[in-house]
Design a protein around this motif. Sequence first.
Motif, mmCIF file in Angstrom:
data_model
loop_
_atom_site.group_PDB
_atom_site.id
_atom_site.type_symbol
_atom_site.label_atom_id
_atom_site.label_comp_id
_atom_site.label_asym_id
_atom_site.label_seq_id
_atom_site.Cartn_x
_atom_site.Cartn_y
_atom_site.Cartn_z
ATOM 1 N N ILE A 51 62.783 25.034 22.451
ATOM 2 C CA ILE A 51 62.096 26.098 21.698
ATOM 3 C C ILE A 51 62.341 27.443 22.377
ATOM 4 C CG2 ILE A 51 59.881 27.019 20.935
ATOM 5 C CD1 ILE A 51 58.825 24.083 20.975
ATOM 6 N N LEU A 52 62.161 27.479 23.681
ATOM 7 C CA LEU A 52 62.364 28.710 24.443
ATOM 8 C C LEU A 52 63.800 29.205 24.303
ATOM 9 C CD1 LEU A 52 61.292 30.828 26.448
ATOM 10 C CD2 LEU A 52 61.879 29.212 28.283
ATOM 11 N N TRP A 53 64.744 28.304 24.378
ATOM 12 C CA TRP A 53 66.156 28.655 24.224
ATOM 13 C C TRP A 53 66.414 29.261 22.838
ATOM 14 C CZ3 TRP A 53 70.050 27.083 20.895
ATOM 15 C CH2 TRP A 53 71.341 27.457 21.256
ATOM 16 N N GLY A 54 65.885 28.608 21.806
ATOM 17 C CA GLY A 54 66.073 29.117 20.445
ATOM 18 C C GLY A 54 65.470 30.500 20.270
ATOM 19 N N TRP A 58 67.612 33.800 19.227
ATOM 20 C CA TRP A 58 67.313 34.588 18.027
ATOM 21 C C TRP A 58 66.857 35.995 18.373
ATOM 22 C CZ3 TRP A 58 69.207 33.814 13.501
ATOM 23 C CH2 TRP A 58 69.568 32.536 13.118
ATOM 24 N N MET A 59 66.032 36.130 19.400
ATOM 25 C CA MET A 59 65.578 37.471 19.764
ATOM 26 C C MET A 59 66.740 38.342 20.226
ATOM 27 S SD MET A 59 62.558 38.045 18.883
ATOM 28 C CE MET A 59 62.452 39.650 19.665
ATOM 29 N N ASP A 63 66.722 41.917 18.616
ATOM 30 C CA ASP A 63 66.422 43.124 19.403
ATOM 31 C C ASP A 63 67.579 43.576 20.288
ATOM 32 O OD1 ASP A 63 66.362 41.454 21.671
ATOM 33 O OD2 ASP A 63 64.222 41.729 22.052
ATOM 34 N N LYS A 64 68.681 42.832 20.220
ATOM 35 C CA LYS A 64 69.899 43.149 21.007
ATOM 36 C C LYS A 64 69.660 43.050 22.504
ATOM 37 C CE LYS A 64 71.874 44.117 17.101
ATOM 38 N NZ LYS A 64 71.844 42.972 16.242
ATOM 39 N N GLY A 65 68.620 42.329 22.909
ATOM 40 C CA GLY A 65 68.328 42.129 24.324
ATOM 41 C C GLY A 65 69.064 40.923 24.874
ATOM 42 N N GLN A 66 68.623 40.488 26.035
ATOM 43 C CA GLN A 66 69.236 39.376 26.759
ATOM 44 C C GLN A 66 69.147 38.078 25.953
ATOM 45 O OE1 GLN A 66 70.720 39.366 29.844
ATOM 46 N NE2 GLN A 66 71.103 37.178 29.732
ATOM 47 N N GLY A 67 70.264 37.363 25.902
ATOM 48 C CA GLY A 67 70.294 36.040 25.281
ATOM 49 C C GLY A 67 70.148 34.966 26.340
ATOM 50 N N HIS A 133 63.053 31.759 9.985
ATOM 51 C CA HIS A 133 63.544 30.551 10.653
ATOM 52 C C HIS A 133 63.069 30.502 12.107
ATOM 53 C CE1 HIS A 133 65.943 27.381 12.307
ATOM 54 N NE2 HIS A 133 66.384 28.242 13.212
ATOM 55 N N MET A 134 63.236 31.601 12.838
ATOM 56 C CA MET A 134 62.830 31.603 14.248
ATOM 57 C C MET A 134 61.344 31.277 14.381
ATOM 58 S SD MET A 134 62.643 34.534 17.190
ATOM 59 C CE MET A 134 61.163 35.242 16.476
#
Length: 171
Positions: A51-54, A58-59, A63-67, A133-134
């Motif tokens: 869940i955390l990975w997903g 998605w974030m 938000d164009k932040g860290q994946g 979805h997220m």
Amino acid sequence: MIEPGYCLTMARYNAWQNGLMKTALQKLDEADLRAERGAFFGSILNTANHILWGDTLWMSRFDKGQGPDVGADESVAMTPSFAAWSAERFRMDGRILRWAEKLGTLDLKGDLEWVAIASGTAFKKPLGFCVMHMLNHQAHHRGQIHAMVTAAGGEGWVTDLPFLPEEGPWL
């Protein structure tokens, strides 16, 4: 398709639910968290990591932040322990809430284009659909964790949206 109020409500709901889940998981020992339970991702901790990975993936698109630092195959091992997961979950819930609090109606319009990490397939979908979805992905897998926790003899938690507290704290 959706509006900012929906996103903020669901961000609050998911932060609330993740807090209740964390409380339930704290009462289990490490063996219970890591035990194979026949679920899609195996264990409680593996599912929580997925869940955390997903959310991280998605974030990063929203938000164009860290994946995520790991690929899809390693999603279940994103954090090495419950303590590490708990800290990262707290940070991610804050990230999602801050993002949702700033959304305007136009921020949810248009399409999102990405290439799937696991398959290399290019996608283009309505942004609002991807946000839904997220937010739904969390609820789906958290339900699996709820079932695993109660099957392990742990205590479940209220999951019904109407019981979302009117006031925070959401974290």
